[in-house]
Design a protein around this motif. Structure first.
Motif, short mmCIF file in Angstrom:
data_model
loop_
_atom_site.label_atom_id
_atom_site.label_comp_id
_atom_site.label_asym_id
_atom_site.label_seq_id
_atom_site.Cartn_x
_atom_site.Cartn_y
_atom_site.Cartn_z
N ASP A 161 0.28 -2.52 7.03
CA ASP A 161 -0.72 -2.96 6.06
C ASP A 161 -0.15 -4.17 5.34
OD1 ASP A 161 -2.48 -3.35 3.99
OD2 ASP A 161 -2.75 -1.22 3.57
N LEU A 162 -0.64 -5.33 5.66
CA LEU A 162 -0.08 -6.57 5.14
C LEU A 162 -0.20 -6.69 3.63
CD1 LEU A 162 -1.41 -8.94 7.93
CD2 LEU A 162 0.99 -8.48 7.44
N ARG A 163 -1.13 -5.95 3.04
CA ARG A 163 -1.26 -5.99 1.58
C ARG A 163 0.00 -5.50 0.89
NH1 ARG A 163 -6.72 -2.66 2.20
NH2 ARG A 163 -5.24 -1.68 3.62
N LEU A 164 0.76 -4.66 1.56
CA LEU A 164 2.00 -4.15 0.98
C LEU A 164 3.07 -5.23 0.90
CD1 LEU A 164 2.14 -0.67 2.75
CD2 LEU A 164 1.17 -1.25 0.51
N ARG A 165 2.86 -6.32 1.62
CA ARG A 165 3.76 -7.48 1.51
C ARG A 165 3.08 -8.62 0.76
NH1 ARG A 165 5.90 -10.18 6.08
NH2 ARG A 165 4.59 -9.21 7.69
N ASP A 166 2.07 -8.25 -0.02
CA ASP A 166 1.37 -9.20 -0.90
C ASP A 166 0.58 -10.26 -0.15
OD1 ASP A 166 2.27 -7.92 -3.25
OD2 ASP A 166 4.15 -9.04 -3.19
N PHE A 167 0.17 -9.97 1.08
CA PHE A 167 -0.75 -10.86 1.78
C PHE A 167 -2.17 -10.55 1.34
CE2 PHE A 167 2.89 -11.51 4.46
CZ PHE A 167 2.74 -12.79 4.95
N ARG A 168 -2.99 -11.61 1.26
CA ARG A 168 -4.36 -11.43 0.82
C ARG A 168 -5.31 -12.17 1.75
NH1 ARG A 168 -2.33 -13.24 -4.45
NH2 ARG A 168 -3.83 -14.95 -4.45
#
Length: 441
Positions: A161-168
């Motif tokens: 889940d890329l959101r966990l690496r602060d991707f938006r």
């Protein structure tokens, strides 16, 4: 289309090793297929969870309008104080939607991308001394599990889940800005350069990735897909002003040959020796960005279901004509093309090839001239959706039921409404005019 988006919390929890345990919430995830549970149960021990001691909870993983071919679910594997989040992509649960709108070919292709293509091009770059994302193309999500059984109609891709690496995600209703577009074009140039170099260095290894357009069979057969294309193109014609006589004439002619044009633009043999493995679905919902101090720093490409071997122009004009507007293209179109080509040239040099020999600028410009009209062929699908508020997007499953009953679809998939009509007409009219202005019609 898009894989990553804001999740909606729900209340369906699984007990040890995956059995269903309802928790009393009203808005629950539907019953998920056993093969998804099996995949997560296979993954969990590899991720360090103890057999018999972990639980799995599911959330929805996508929002309306963000997924067309597949469905996304977020899985949280927990044991004690540890909890890890994964995104799971599977075929549609609804039978009619699965039959009408998806092909197992698309899922098999994305599994191939994560299982073989991306690891292969990563290894190739490292062999050439390119080790980091700053120097090459490594901009894809981590994939933990990828499997497709076309006969059983089962497919699972489990990724980070890329959101966990602060991707938006970029807001798909907004025109992309210069910094985001330049970052995309730069990394697209790197991706395409790898194909051009690898074809020369490792032709036998590369051969397995020369995939045709997965939509070609639907283009060649009568049915709802062809009707939908004609309806979307008629929307383009209807959006033109009466005084747009040149534009109307060219679009009327396109309507007579649209299926041949879609096939032609996807024929790799016509693009050789410059054909590459393209992403195939380059719009803003299939990429995410990471920021530092509000400046965009990183990009990740995902959703590889229509990866194909084709002219590099497809990815370029798909992005430019769907994700920018007339003002942006007037200011930056040629600069974006130059950014792409400089990046491709630099990457080829890192891979020990000369762009003047492998893909001279004159050949690139000719590819744009020959295949540039692909921008309108994709714009007629993407632009109306990008102008439509999420709550007004069509119900895909209801549409699939309708198609299953009648076996036809004599209407546009994305209809305009009073709220988006003007925005759509302005955007799509500019796409037509710019395709003509740049010499693609």
């Amino acid at each position: 289309m898009a894989d990553q988006c804001n999740s909606t919390p729900i209340g369906n929890t699984n007990g040890p090793n995956g059995e269903s345990v309802p928790n009393g919430e009203d808005d629950q995830v539907p019953e998920l297929p056993q093969y998804l549970h099996a995949a997560l149960n296979q993954l969990a021990p590899r991720e360090g969870f103890t057999e018999g001691n972990f639980t799995i909870a599911f959330d929805f993983g996508s929002s309306k309008g963000d997924g067309f071919v597949g469905q996304m679910f977020k899985a949280t594997i927990s044991e004690g104080d540890r909890a890890e989040v994964y995104l799971c992509k599977i075929p549609p649960l609804d039978d009619d939607r699965r039959e009408q709108f998806y092909s197992m070919t698309a899922f098999a292709r994305e599994v191939l991308a994560y299982d073989r293509f991306l690891p292969t091009i990563y290894a190739y770059q490292r062999q050439k001394g390119i080790q980091s994302p700053e120097d090459g193309f490594f901009q894809t999500p981590r994939c933990y599990y990828a499997h497709c059984d076309e006969v059983a109609q089962e497919s699972v891709i489990i990724m980070e889940d890329l959101r966990l690496r602060d991707f938006r995600l970029w807001n798909k209703h907004k025109i992309i800005d210069y910094d985001h577009a330049a970052l995309f074009m730069s990394h697209l140039g790197r991706l395409h350069a790898i194909s051009l170099a690898m074809k020369r260095d490792q032709p036998e290894q590369f051969e397995q990735f020369k995939l045709s357009n997965p939509f070609d069979p639907m283009l060649k057969a009568d049915g709802p897909f062809r009707n939908m294309i004609l309806s979307q193109l008629q929307m383009v014609i209807d959006a033109l002003d009466e005084q747009d006589t040149v534009e109307r004439a060219k679009m009327d002619q396109l309507k007579e040959e649209v299926f041949d044009e879609l096939l032609r633009c996807g024929t790799a043999a016509l693009a050789e020796p410059y054909a590459v493995v393209g992403h195939g679905d380059c719009w803003t919902n299939n990429m995410m960005f990471r920021y530092e101090e509000e400046k965009v720093r990183e990009i990740i490409f995902f959703d590889w279901q229509v990866m194909r071997y084709v002219t590099p122009v497809q990815d370029i004009v798909y992005f430019i004509f769907c994700c920018t507007d007339e003002e942006f293209r007037r200011k930056y179109y040629h600069e974006m093309i130059d950014i792409y080509y400089r990046s491709l040239s630099t990457m080829l040099a890192k891979l020990q090839h000369d762009v003047g020999e492998v893909f001279p600028r004159s050949a690139f410009d000719e590819q744009l001239r020959v295949f540039g009209r692909y921008g309108i062929l994709m714009g007629m699908f993407l632009v109306p959706m990008m102008c439509t508020r999420s709550e007004e997007l069509p119900d895909i499953e209801a549409l699939a039921h309708k198609m299953a009953e009648s076996q036809q679809l004599n209407e546009s998939f994305f209809k305009t409404t009073e709220s988006n009509q003007q925005a759509y007409e302005t955007r799509i009219r500019a796409v037509v005019k710019d395709c003509i202005r740049f010499g693609y019609f």
